[in-house]
Design an enzyme around this catalytic site. Structure first.
Site, PDB file in Angstrom:
ATOM      1  N   CYS A   2       0.833  -1.194   0.000  1.00 36.91           N
ATOM      2  CA  CYS A   2       0.000   0.000   0.000  1.00 36.91           C
ATOM      3  C   CYS A   2       0.872   1.250   0.000  1.00 36.91           C
ATOM      4  O   CYS A   2       2.041   1.206   0.351  1.00 36.91           O
ATOM      5  CB  CYS A   2      -0.865   0.015   1.246  1.00 36.91           C
ATOM      6  N   ARG A  27       3.441   0.814  -7.417  1.00 36.37           N
ATOM      7  CA  ARG A  27       3.491  -0.269  -6.425  1.00 36.37           C
ATOM      8  C   ARG A  27       2.256  -1.166  -6.497  1.00 36.37           C
ATOM      9  O   ARG A  27       2.233  -2.229  -5.892  1.00 36.37           O
ATOM     10  CB  ARG A  27       3.567   0.344  -5.016  1.00 36.37           C
ATOM     11  N   TRP A  74      -3.614  -1.986  -1.066  1.00 36.02           N
ATOM     12  CA  TRP A  74      -3.493  -3.273  -1.766  1.00 36.02           C
ATOM     13  C   TRP A  74      -4.054  -4.281  -0.786  1.00 36.02           C
ATOM     14  O   TRP A  74      -3.432  -4.563   0.235  1.00 36.02           O
ATOM     15  CB  TRP A  74      -2.009  -3.517  -2.072  1.00 36.02           C
ATOM     16  N   ASN A 100      -0.216   0.930   6.648  1.00 34.14           N
ATOM     17  CA  ASN A 100       0.398  -0.140   5.853  1.00 34.14           C
ATOM     18  C   ASN A 100       0.863  -1.227   6.808  1.00 34.14           C
ATOM     19  O   ASN A 100       1.348  -0.920   7.892  1.00 34.14           O
ATOM     20  CB  ASN A 100       1.638   0.361   5.108  1.00 34.14           C
ATOM     21  N   GLY A 101       0.788  -2.488   6.363  1.00 36.12           N
ATOM     22  CA  GLY A 101       1.267  -3.576   7.206  1.00 36.12           C
ATOM     23  C   GLY A 101       0.103  -4.440   7.671  1.00 36.12           C
ATOM     24  O   GLY A 101      -1.016  -4.327   7.155  1.00 36.12           O
ATOM     25  N   GLU A 481      14.184 -23.826  -9.971  1.00 36.29           N
ATOM     26  CA  GLU A 481      13.877 -22.391  -9.892  1.00 36.29           C
ATOM     27  C   GLU A 481      15.131 -21.551 -10.177  1.00 36.29           C
ATOM     28  O   GLU A 481      15.069 -20.534 -10.876  1.00 36.29           O
ATOM     29  CB  GLU A 481      13.271 -22.072  -8.512  1.00 36.29           C
ATOM     30  N   LYS A 485      15.563 -18.782 -13.306  1.00 36.17           N
ATOM     31  CA  LYS A 485      15.989 -17.383 -13.177  1.00 36.17           C
ATOM     32  C   LYS A 485      17.096 -17.063 -14.177  1.00 36.17           C
ATOM     33  O   LYS A 485      17.056 -16.052 -14.860  1.00 36.17           O
ATOM     34  CB  LYS A 485      16.497 -17.069 -11.755  1.00 36.17           C
ATOM     35  N   GLU A 488      15.763 -17.151 -17.910  1.00 38.11           N
ATOM     36  CA  GLU A 488      14.771 -16.163 -18.346  1.00 38.11           C
ATOM     37  C   GLU A 488      15.324 -14.738 -18.388  1.00 38.11           C
ATOM     38  O   GLU A 488      14.871 -13.938 -19.202  1.00 38.11           O
ATOM     39  CB  GLU A 488      13.486 -16.232 -17.511  1.00 38.11           C
ATOM     40  N   HIS A 504      22.599 -40.495 -16.245  1.00 40.99           N
ATOM     41  CA  HIS A 504      21.655 -41.178 -17.140  1.00 40.99           C
ATOM     42  C   HIS A 504      21.455 -40.376 -18.422  1.00 40.99           C
ATOM     43  O   HIS A 504      20.492 -40.620 -19.153  1.00 40.99           O
ATOM     44  CB  HIS A 504      20.324 -41.404 -16.412  1.00 40.99           C
ATOM     45  N   LYS A 604       4.431 -10.653 -17.361  1.00 39.87           N
ATOM     46  CA  LYS A 604       4.284 -10.886 -15.920  1.00 39.87           C
ATOM     47  C   LYS A 604       3.108 -11.808 -15.626  1.00 39.87           C
ATOM     48  O   LYS A 604       3.196 -12.688 -14.793  1.00 39.87           O
ATOM     49  CB  LYS A 604       4.098  -9.543 -15.197  1.00 39.87           C
TER      50      LYS A 604
HETATM   51  O1  M6R Z   1       1.143 -15.435 -11.575  1.00 39.01           O
HETATM   52  P1  M6R Z   1       1.555 -16.876 -11.528  1.00 39.01           P
HETATM   53  O2  M6R Z   1       2.328 -17.215 -10.306  1.00 39.01           O
HETATM   54  O3  M6R Z   1       0.404 -17.827 -11.724  1.00 39.01           O
HETATM   55  O4  M6R Z   1       2.527 -17.048 -12.756  1.00 39.01           O
HETATM   56  C1  M6R Z   1       3.033 -18.302 -13.126  1.00 39.01           C
HETATM   57  C2  M6R Z   1       4.255 -18.149 -13.983  1.00 39.01           C
HETATM   58  O5  M6R Z   1       3.939 -17.487 -15.165  1.00 39.01           O
HETATM   59  C3  M6R Z   1       5.350 -17.381 -13.245  1.00 39.01           C
HETATM   60  O6  M6R Z   1       5.643 -17.994 -12.033  1.00 39.01           O
HETATM   61  C4  M6R Z   1       6.631 -17.291 -14.089  1.00 39.01           C
HETATM   62  O7  M6R Z   1       7.169 -18.556 -14.294  1.00 39.01           O
HETATM   63  C5  M6R Z   1       7.633 -16.402 -13.380  1.00 39.01           C
HETATM   64  N1  M6R Z   1       7.261 -15.021 -13.527  1.00 39.01           N
HETATM   65  C6  M6R Z   1       9.019 -16.599 -13.868  1.00 39.01           C
HETATM   66  O8  M6R Z   1       9.928 -15.898 -13.084  1.00 39.01           O
END
Ligand code: M6R
Length: 609
Positions: A2, A27, A74, A100-101, A481, A485, A488, A504, A604
Site C-alpha cells: 500500500c 506499487r 493493496w 500499511n502492514g 527455480e 531465473k 529467463e 543417465h 508478468k
Molecule cells: O502469476 P503466476 O504465479 O500464476 O505465474 C506463473 C508463472 O507465469 C510465473 O511464475 C513465471 O514462471 C515467473 N514469472 C518466472 O519468473
C-alpha cells in the site's frame, strides 16, 4: 504494498497527497482514499478502484485543506471495496487513520472492542487499530500520546498515520516494520511510504526508525520513541532521479524484490503464528476437513510450480500425505484421476494465470475441495477457490519472480505445519519447526550479504555456454527455480535435474567451460552429491556449491563454495539457497547488459492459454 502520503503546509493538501499517491501507483493498489480535517470534522473521500475513480469524486466537489493524509490500498484483510478502503475513523469519528502492514492481533482486539459495543464498517485490521487509538484519545490526552499508547496494544507490522479534528494542525505517524519516510520542507512537512512521492516537494528526508512516533506540524517535526523520549532529527539528502527512487534506489525492480525477501518472509507469517509458536490458519477450512483429506494435488505454472514441488516434499515427508504436483496446462488436458477426498491447491502470484484458472474450474466441476495460495487479493483464482491463503508478499513488478517464490514456499510450509498440528502428527514438533520458520527471515538477511561474492562469480562465469543446476531432494526442486531465473533473464541455456540423474544422460553435455551449480544442504545425501560434483569436474566442468555454514565436507570437492546460515530444518536450508542463485542470475544478466525487469518474450501475467 500500500501507499501512504501526508502533507501539512501552505499548499492545497488534498491536491498534494493525491499527487503523491499518483507517484506511488507503480506499487500496485486496488482502492484509494484521502482524509482532511475541516470545519470541526474530518472529511473522508475514498473509493475502490484506481485513482481516477477517486479523482471523479474530487472533481464533483473540489476540496481544499492545508493538511491531508492519503492511502492507496493493496487489499490484505477484506476485499477491495469502498468500505475497506482507507482512511478509517475511530468510534467517535474524531480521528482518521491510514495504515500499511498487518496487525496480527486484530481479531482478538476486534472481539474485545465488539464486547464493549464498538461497531465496524469494514473488515480491515486498520479500522480496529483506529478504534484502539480512539479509545486512548481521552480528554486531555494529546494525539501523539494516544497514538503511542494505542500502538503498544497492537502486534504486527505497521506504518500508521493519524489526523484529528480536535488537533487539526498536526499529523502523527508511528512506525514499526513497514517503511515510513518524512519529507522536511520549508514552512511545510510531509510523509510517505516511499521516497518517490516526496521528491517533487523536498529532497531532505528522514527515514523513520522502528518503534518511533513522529509529529509533523507546518513548522516542526518531532520524533520520539515509545517511551516518549525525544530523538534527534537527522535528514539525509536524496539526489536520485524519480525513476531510480521508485525502485528504492536499486537499479532494477528484480534486485529490489530480491532484497525485500527477509521482510516478505516476516509478512507471510504475520498474524498466523501465536505466542506459543502454534499455527493459526483457522479460517482456511474447519479442522475436521484436514483429517479427511487423503491426497493433495498442487497445480501451478513456472515459478509457482517450483514452489509446489517444495510443498510436495513437506506434505509427503512431514505429513505422509500423497502429493502430486502438476503443470496447470498438463493437468487440465490430462483427464486427471481425482479422489473425492482430495484437496487441490492452486499456487499463483497473479491469481490470473489462464491455465491455472482453467484447472481450478475443472476441479470445481468435479466437486473437489480447492485452496488457493495467491498473492493478489481480489484476483480470479483467489475469488474462485473455496478458500485462499494469501502470500502477503506485496506487488511483484519484475517479470522474473523472486519474492513471490519464497512467500509461496513459506505459506505451503506453514500449511503443512498447520495440518500436522491439527492431525497431531506423532513425532512432529510443530512449535520447533515454526521457530525455525520464524528465524528464516534473519537468515535471509545474511544470504543477501553474499551479493559481493555473487557479483564476482557472475563476472567470472558470465560467458559460460551452459549452466547445470543440480541437487537432491528439496535441493533438486530449488535447482529448477535457480535455472529458470538464469535462463529467463540472462538467456543462458541451463540443464536442471536431480543430481543422481546426471549419469543417465545430461552428463554428456559437460565439457570445459560448463558450470554446474549444486545446492547441497542435506547432510543425508551430502556424500552422494560430492560424488556427482566429482563426475562434473572429471569432465572439465566447474562446480559451484551452495552449502550450509557447518558443512566441512563439500568445500573440499567444489571449485567455488557459497555458505548460507544453517537451519535445523534441512528443507529450509534448501529454500535459502535460492537467494544466492537469484543474485547470481541477476548479476550475470546485468553484466551481459540484458533487459532485466522485462525479459524478451515474457509477460508478468500469462492470461492466455
Ligand atoms: O502469476 P503466476 O504465479 O500464476 O505465474 C506463473 C508463472 O507465469 C510465473 O511464475 C513465471 O514462471 C515467473 N514469472 C518466472 O519468473
Amino acid at each position: 504494498m500500500c501507499g501512504i502520503a501526508g502533507y501539512i503546509g501552505p499548499r492545497n493538501g488534498v491536491e498534494v497527497v493525491y499527487d503523491q499517491l499518483k507517484r506511488l501507483e507503480y506499487r500496485g493498489y486496488d482502492s484509494a482514499g484521502i482524509a482532511y480535517p475541516q470545519n470541526d470534522r474530518i472529511e473522508i473521500v475514498k473509493r475502490a478502484g484506481k485513482l481516477t475513480e477517486l479523482q471523479k469524486l474530487l472533481d464533483e466537489a473540489p476540496r481544499d485543506s492545508r493538511i491531508a493524509i492519503a492511502h492507496s490500498r493493496w487489499a490484505t484483510h477484506g476485499g477491495p471495496t469502498n468500505e475497506n478502503a482507507h482512511p478509517h475513523f475511530d468510534r467517535l469519528e474524531r480521528i482518521a487513520v491510514i495504515h500499511n502492514g498487518i496487525i496480527e492481533n486484530y481479531l482478538d482486539l476486534r472481539e474485545e472492542l465488539l464486547a464493549k459495543g464498538h461497531t465496524f464498517k469494514s473488515q480491515t485490521d486498520t479500522e480496529v487499530a483506529a478504534h484502539v487509538i480512539g479509545e486512548e484519545y481521552t480528554e486531555g490526552t494529546p494525539l501523539e500520546e494516544a497514538v503511542r499508547k494505542g500502538v503498544q496494544r497492537l502486534r504486527g507490522a505497521y506504518a500508521m498515520v493519524v489526523v484529528s479534528k480536535l488537533e487539526p494542525d498536526k499529523i502523527v505517524a508511528a512506525r514499526n516494520a513497514s517503511p515510513l519516510i518524512l519529507g522536511i520542507g520549508i514552512d511545510e512537512n510531509m510523509l510517505a511510504s516511499d521516497i518517490p512521492a516526496l521528491l517533487p516537494y523536498t529532497r531532505e528526508v528522514v527515514i523513520l526508525e522502528e518503534d518511533t512516533i513522529a509529529t509533523l506540524t507546518r513548522q516542526s517535526v518531532h520524533i520520539t520513541d515509545l517511551d516518549g523520549r525525544e530523538l534527534p532529527l537527522e535528514p539525509i539528502h536524496i539526489d536520485w532521479d524519480i525513476a531510480a527512487a521508485e525502485r528504492g534506489g536499486y537499479e532494477h525492480f528484480m534486485l529490489k524484490e530480491i532484497h525485500e525477501q527477509p521482510q516478505v518472509l516476516r509478512q507471510a507469517l504475520a498474524g498466523r503464528i501465536d505466542e506459543k509458536n502454534r499455527v493459526r490458519l483457522e479460517q482456511v477450512f474447519s479442522e475436521h476437513v484436514w483429517t479427511e483429506i487423503d491426497r493433495v494435488n498442487i497445480i501451478a505454472c513456472g515459478t509457482a510450480y517450483h514452489a509446489g514441488l517444495m510443498g510436495k516434499h513437506l506434505f509427503e515427508k512431514l505429513l505422509r500425505l500423497p502429493t502430486d504436483v502438476y503443470f496447470s496446462s498438463e493437468f487440465r488436458y490430462g483427464d486427471p484421476v481425482l479422489s473425492p477426498k482430495s484437496l487441490a491447491i492452486f499456487v499463483s502470484q497473479s491469481g490470473e494465470t489462464a491455465d491455472t484458472l482453467a484447472a481450478l474450474r475443472l476441479c470445481k466441476s468435479r466437486r473437489i475441495r480447492t485452496l488457493g495460495v495467491v498473492n493478489v487479493i481480489g484476483s480470479s483464482i483467489a475469488r474462485e477457490c473455496d478458500r485462499t491463503i494469501f502470500t502477503q508478499a506485496g506487488p511483484e513488478i519484475s517479470v522474473a519472480s523472486t519474492k513471490a517464490y519464497t512467500a509461496q514456499v513459506t505459506v505451503l510450509t506453514l500449511l503443512a505445519m498447520y495440518i500436522a498440528q491439527v492431525q497431531e502428527m506423532p513425532g512432529v514438533r510443530v512449535s520447533d519447526a515454526v521457530a525455525e520458520l520464524v528465524a528464516l527471515s534473519e537468515k535471509a538477511e545474511v544470504c543477501l550479504k553474499l551479493e559481493e561474492q555473487m557479483i564476482k562469480l557472475a563476472d567470472k562465469y558470465k560467458s559460460m555456454p551452459l549452466c547445470f543446476f543440480l541437487g537432491r531432494g528439496a535441493d533438486a526442486s530449488v535447482a529448477l527455480e535457480g535455472a529458470l531465473k538464469l535462463k529467463e533473464i540472462a538467456y543462458i541455456p541451463t540443464q536442471e535435474s536431480p543430481a543422481g540423474e546426471m549419469k543417465h544422460g545430461p552428463l554428456a553435455l559437460v565439457q570445459p567451460g560448463v558450470v554446474a551449480i549444486f545446492g547441497s544442504t542435506d547432510s543425508e545425501t551430502r556424500d552422494k552429491v560430492v560424488s556427482n560434483m566429482k563426475e562434473v569436474q572429471a569432465r572439465g566442468g566447474t562446480v559451484i556449491a551452495i552449502v550450509t555454514e557447518d558443512d566441512a565436507v563439500t568445500e573440499r570437492a567444489a571449485d567455488e563454495v557459497i555458505r548460507i546460515p544453517h537451519s535445523k530444518m534441512d528443507f529450509l536450508n534448501a529454500l535459502l539457497t535460492i537467494i544466492p542463485m537469484q543474485l547470481f542470475a541477476y548479476h550475470v544478466a546485468r553484466l551481459k547488459g540484458c533487459e532485466i525487469d522485462q525479459p524478451r518474450n515474457l509477460a508478468k501475467s500469462v492470461t492466455v492459454e
